[in-house]
Motif scaffolding. Structure first.
Motif: not given
Ligand SMILES: [Zn+2]
Length: 337
Positions: A122-123, A26, A24, A89
Motif C-alpha cells: 500500500h502506498v 484503497d 487494490d 494489501h
Molecule cells: Zn493501496
C-alpha cells in the motif's frame, strides 16, 4: 533453471487469452464495493480482491474499510466462496511495525482459511518491500533516482526487507506469501510487458515470485484500457492481462456502477478468455513453462527494468499533472505505482 518463456502459454478451455484484476482496496467500503462485485461476479469474472486485515495503528492514509468491520468481512468471505481470491494489501491503511503485520497475517488466515497467496504494498507504508529506488538495480537505480528527483519530492525509504528495522517482515512474506507485485506497465498484455513473470529475483530474495500488472488505477484509465480495439489486441497476442485498479475509487457512485464500467466488463466477459484470480493465472503460467522457478537472469532483469524506466520517464509529464490534480482533490495517490 528457467530462462523464462517468450512464447504465450495456452490457456484452459481453449481460451485465447487470460484476464484477471488485482483490486487494490484503497477507499473500498461495503457500500461502494458490493455493486461492482455483483456485476463482476454475475459476468463470470473471477478476480483478486485485496484487504487490510486489521484497523490502522494510526490515522488512516487513504480511507477504506478494514476486516475489523463484521459486515464488510462477511461480504469479503462470500466473495471468496463464489470464486474470487482474497489478497493482502499490507496489514492496514497506515504503516505497520512487524508485530502488527504478524497479527494481520494470522488474522487473515483465521478469516479466510489460509494465508494470502498474493499481495501488493500500500502506498506510503514503511514496510513496503524493495520499494522506491530499491525496485531497480545498480546504475539504473541511481540514474532513476536522479532523473525522478528533479521533480519528485523526497520519499522515505521503505524497510520491509531490512532485518533489524521495526518494519521488517521479509521472512514472513517469504514463508507465507507466494506472489508480490512489482512493476506496472501500460501494455494491456502484462505478459508481453514482463515475459518472465512470475519470476524470482535473487537480488530481492524475500519475495518468492514477483508479478507485474497492467496499470489501470482509476475508473477512467480502466475504461480506456479495455476498449474493443485493445481487447482485440490482447486476443491476438494470446497473452495475459493482470489489471491493477482501485474499484473503491469512483467505479460506483451513489450505489450505482458507472455505466461505462458495466459496458467495459461486459466487453471483456463476452470474449473467449480465461477468467481466473491472479494467483491461478500465475500458477498456470508456471505450470505451462514447466520450470521449477529458476531465477531471473541479470540480462532479463536489465531489460525489464529498462523498459519500466523508459515508460516512467515517457509518462512522467502526465503523472506530474495528475499528482497536482490529486493534491487539489486531496485524493490518495493511485499513480504512485
Ligand atoms: Zn493501496
Amino acid at each position: 533453471m528457467s530462462t523464462g518463456s517468450e512464447v504465450a502459454p495456452s490457456w484452459p478451455g481453449g481460451a485465447r487469452f487470460a484476464f484477471s484484476i488485482f483490486d487494490d482496496t484503497d477507499r473500498m467500503t461495503l457500500e461502494n464495493g458490493r455493486p461492482v462485485y455483483d456485476v463482476v461476479t454475475d459476468l463470470g469474472l473471477r478476480i483478486t480482491k485485496s484487504v487490510w486485515p486489521v484497523a490502522p495503528d494510526g490515522p488512516a492514509r487513504t480511507g477504506g474499510t478494514t476486516c475489523e468491520d463484521p459486515d464488510y468481512v462477511a461480504w469479503v468471505q462470500r466473495l471468496r466462496e463464489v470464486g474470487h481470491e482474497i489478497g493482502f494489501h499490507n496489514a492496514s491503511d497506515h504503516p505497520s511495525a512487524r508485530a502488527t503485520t504478524l497479527r494481520a497475517l494470522d488474522r487473515f488466515a483465521e478469516l479466510f482459511g489460509a494465508p494470502p497467496r498474493i499481495g501488493a504494498d500500500h502506498v506510503g507504508n514503511h514496510e513496503a518491500m524493495y520499494w522506491g529506488p530499491k525496485r531497480l538495480t545498480g546504475i539504473r537505480s541511481r540514474a532513476y533516482t536522479t532523473a525522478m528527483g528533479v521533480t519528485r519530492p523526497y520519499r522515505e525509504t521503505t524497510q520491509g526487507e531490512v532485518p533489524g528495522s521495526e518494519y521488517f517482515w521479509g521472512d514472513l512474506l517469504r514463508d507465507r506469501i507466494d506472489y508480490w507485485r512489482n512493476f506496472t506497465f501500460g501494455d494491456i498484455d502484462t505478459l508481453r510487458a514482463c515475459p518472465h513473470q512470475p519470476y524470482h529475483d535473487p537480488a530481492r530474495p524475500y519475495v518468492n515470485w514477483w508479478f507485474a500488472s497492467s496499470h489501470a488505477p482509476t475508473v477512467d484509465s480502466f475504461v480506456a484500457m479495455f476498449t474493443p480495439e485493445r481487447l482485440d489486441e490482447l486476443e491476438q497476442s494470446g497473452g495475459a492481462c493482470i489489471a491493477y485498479t482501485h474499484f473503491g475509487m469512483r467505479f460506483v457512485r451513489d450505489g450505482t456502477v458507472d455505466p461505462r464500467v458495466v459496458e467495459t466488463l461486459e466487453g471483456i466477459a463476452q470474449r473467449n478468455g480465461w477468467f481466473a484470480p491472479v494467483s491461478e493465472v500465475l500458477d498456470h503460467i508456471r505450470a505451462q513453462r514447466g520450470d521449477d522457478g529458476g531465477p531471473i537472469t541479470d540480462g532479463q532483469r536489465r531489460s525489464l527494468e529498462n523498459r519500466w524506466i523508459l515508460e516512467q520517464l515517457r509518462t512522467r509529464a502526465g503523472s506530474e499533472a495528475q499528482r497536482v490534480v490529486k493534491r487539489v482533490r486531496r485524493e490518495p495517490d493511485p499513480w504512485a505505482t
